[in-house]
Design a protein around this motif. Sequence first.
Motif, short mmCIF file in Angstrom:
data_model
loop_
_atom_site.label_atom_id
_atom_site.label_comp_id
_atom_site.label_asym_id
_atom_site.label_seq_id
_atom_site.Cartn_x
_atom_site.Cartn_y
_atom_site.Cartn_z
N ILE A 131 4.94 -1.24 -11.73
CA ILE A 131 5.53 -2.29 -12.43
C ILE A 131 5.57 -3.28 -11.73
CG2 ILE A 131 7.26 -2.75 -13.88
CD1 ILE A 131 8.24 0.27 -14.22
N LEU A 132 4.68 -4.32 -12.02
CA LEU A 132 4.80 -5.51 -11.50
C LEU A 132 5.72 -6.47 -12.02
CD1 LEU A 132 1.00 -6.87 -10.89
CD2 LEU A 132 2.59 -5.86 -9.00
N ASP A 136 0.66 -1.25 0.04
CA ASP A 136 -0.09 -0.07 0.11
C ASP A 136 0.87 1.28 -0.13
OD1 ASP A 136 -2.30 -1.38 -0.02
OD2 ASP A 136 -2.66 -1.29 2.14
N ALA A 137 1.78 1.04 0.91
CA ALA A 137 2.81 2.36 0.92
C ALA A 137 3.51 2.91 -0.50
CB ALA A 137 3.74 2.22 1.89
N THR A 138 3.83 1.44 -1.00
CA THR A 138 4.69 1.73 -2.26
C THR A 138 3.82 2.55 -3.43
OG1 THR A 138 5.67 -0.31 -2.00
CG2 THR A 138 5.65 0.56 -4.21
N VAL A 139 2.47 1.78 -3.41
CA VAL A 139 1.66 2.18 -4.48
C VAL A 139 1.29 3.75 -4.28
CG1 VAL A 139 -0.78 1.83 -5.37
CG2 VAL A 139 0.56 -0.03 -4.83
N ASN A 193 -1.59 -13.04 -15.16
CA ASN A 193 -2.04 -12.02 -14.34
C ASN A 193 -1.21 -10.73 -14.47
OD1 ASN A 193 -4.06 -13.40 -12.49
ND2 ASN A 193 -2.44 -14.93 -12.50
N ASN A 194 -0.76 -10.43 -15.73
CA ASN A 194 -0.61 -8.97 -16.00
C ASN A 194 0.69 -8.46 -15.33
OD1 ASN A 194 -2.64 -8.87 -17.62
ND2 ASN A 194 -3.91 -8.47 -16.05
N PHE A 195 1.74 -9.40 -14.91
CA PHE A 195 2.91 -8.97 -14.44
C PHE A 195 3.61 -8.28 -15.77
CE2 PHE A 195 4.43 -11.03 -10.38
CZ PHE A 195 3.37 -10.97 -9.87
N TYR A 203 -5.16 -6.92 -6.65
CA TYR A 203 -5.10 -5.97 -5.63
C TYR A 203 -4.34 -4.67 -6.07
CZ TYR A 203 -4.56 -3.41 -1.29
OH TYR A 203 -4.50 -2.47 -0.11
N VAL A 204 -3.17 -5.04 -6.44
CA VAL A 204 -2.35 -4.13 -6.78
C VAL A 204 -3.12 -2.99 -7.83
CG1 VAL A 204 -0.16 -3.09 -7.75
CG2 VAL A 204 -0.16 -4.99 -6.26
N LYS A 205 -3.53 -3.85 -8.88
CA LYS A 205 -4.02 -3.02 -9.94
C LYS A 205 -5.47 -2.33 -9.52
CE LYS A 205 -1.54 -5.07 -13.41
NZ LYS A 205 -0.42 -4.33 -14.12
#
Lengths: 275, 388
Positions: free
Chosen positions: B84-85, B30-33, B122-124, B73-75
């Motif tokens: 960038i995953l 969360d902090a990174t995003v 999963n879109n990495f 979740y990240v997306k």
Amino acid sequence: MKKKKYCAIILNRNLPKVTNRLYKNLKDNNSNLDVYVLESGSDKNKISRHCTWYANWKSALKNGLRYSRGMNFALSKLDAENKIDNYEAFILLSNDTEFNNYSITGKIQSILKKHDKIGILSPCSKNWGEYQLLKKNKTKYFWFIHNSAYIITKKFLNAVKNKSKKPYMDYFFDGSNFRGYGSEFDIILKAYSNDFSAAITSEIIAEENTSYLLNSSKIIKTDNYEENLNRYIKEGETWLKKKYGFSDKWSINMTVKLFYDKFFEYYPQLKNYKI
Amino acid sequence: MSIKSNIDHFIKDKKSTLLCIGPMSKNCVDATVELANEYNIPIFLIASRRQIETEYIEEGYVNNWTTREFSKYVKSIDKNKNIILARDHGGPWQGNYDLEKNLDEKKTIDNALKSFFDDIDNNFDFIHIDTSYRIDGKKVSKENSFKLFKFFFEECNNYAKIKKKKIYYEIGTEEQSGGTQTFEEIEENLDNVTKFCEKKSLEKPIFTVIQSGTKVMEMRNIGSFEQPVRIKNEIPVEIQLLKALEICKKYDFYLKEHNTDYLTNQSLSWHPKIGIHAANVAPEFGVAETLSLINLMESKKQYKLINRFIEISYNLKKWKKWVIDEKKCTDFDKAIMAGHYIFSSNEFIDLKKEFMKNCKLNESHINNLLKKSIKSSIKRYLTNFKLI
């Protein structure tokens, strides 16, 4: 090939046996080598029997001269005696240097004949990572050489030496950096900026026997290893800041690399010796 | 702007070092995003297989997420698409399951491929292929490592093509030696990869991992990057790093440093100036969160809970891989350096609930405080890397 004359200077502080052994090994194996011993504030009863000069003023007796000031002192003494031009190169050794093969002047002569731009030549150690880079081409030019055994050519020395009132402070090395952290950058920068190169050769193998510093710091009258290391870095960083305005080693490393790359632009024929 | 163009922009135009963060916990993610979106900068989230794994094998230790859940979740929270995953150290025996089950080579290769395919599904955006590890401790020969790399690289490219996904690659048989590789080794590796890609008409990997004198142990960096003295059999970092960058330039790769954690601000600030293109940081952020939690519990006088936390973390023994000398390291420090491994365990969840109840705190309040400390740690890198 006519043998040229070489000069070795050994820095001693309170380890006469170690110094005498190094002196003997060098003399026995090199007929064209004059060996001088500088007593870097040794106690009177711990002076090598081959002592040439004795730095015995108060601060030297208390703290020693260390490598930079010691070599400055010895070289400036040779200069005062008009002996600099007698020699092709000067082998500057701390007394804990141990060569695999002490017959070194022939190798130095053939290397310097082949590489007339070399100003600083360093023996290699088998324990250095650089040793792996010096297999096919045994001598290559570097922008960073961390060692306590440098061979300085007469041409380079004459190009950069200073004659001041306190030559032990600035004849060749910058003696204001007492313990010498970062001083290798300083002399290599001087080399490349004066059209000389700095090389490491695996034709001459030398090791620093650190056991003397680790185990005999009280006899040598120096700080213990940890304390010495801390002071070495702190003093060196202060010196870098004062002299160049650089806050750490990377600034000066990048600067030397810049001059290193420039050197090969002017001497493209030497690119084979670029790492 | 494509991911590649954005990376080029930050490296070539802005002269920044890109930051790649290990997703140590949900708060860390969360902090990174949030920071990436606040400053509108690209940040990599680099998930190891132990942290995030395909559901066809097992879930990871970070928030018990599978690859699908993690990506989703990240997306969902990355509003401006700044994250960038990336898969970090994908390859044989890089997953927990493979190690625990002591899988043979064929099975671990199958699993590594399953894991990569799920990353693609999963879109990495990035996949790091690391074929340097063997469970039996035997050294993987250069030839075998390259053979395995070619296999995974081709398989992943083919799969991505079928699935119409754009995947970028990172290569490098990085090991935490803290030392250096010979220049011949680096050149040979990059040359082989380049020739292989040309032969197969495949786009070259973007990043290569090259040892640059960093090594993380306990809660400090003990590599040669900041060492003032020689390290036996290693090329001084003053030489190694600048030469490695020259080689990368020659073969048109970006250099990615691993194990950058805990370097001083001064060293970090040199990264963009020296030209290190990207750097991985992970455990430092886990430790930042753990310490922040301990401090919070201490400020609320929850000493029993602190002791329980220490006990749970210590007993899991995940600290073993980070400790230099077990006898010289306190149990408290061992627990701190491995605290993030327990964040998703039931024991920790119960402990956290008890803490909230005892102190009348809600979870989002605690998480915000923890995120604040993680963000503060991350910002140290963003600033020094000239990203902000």
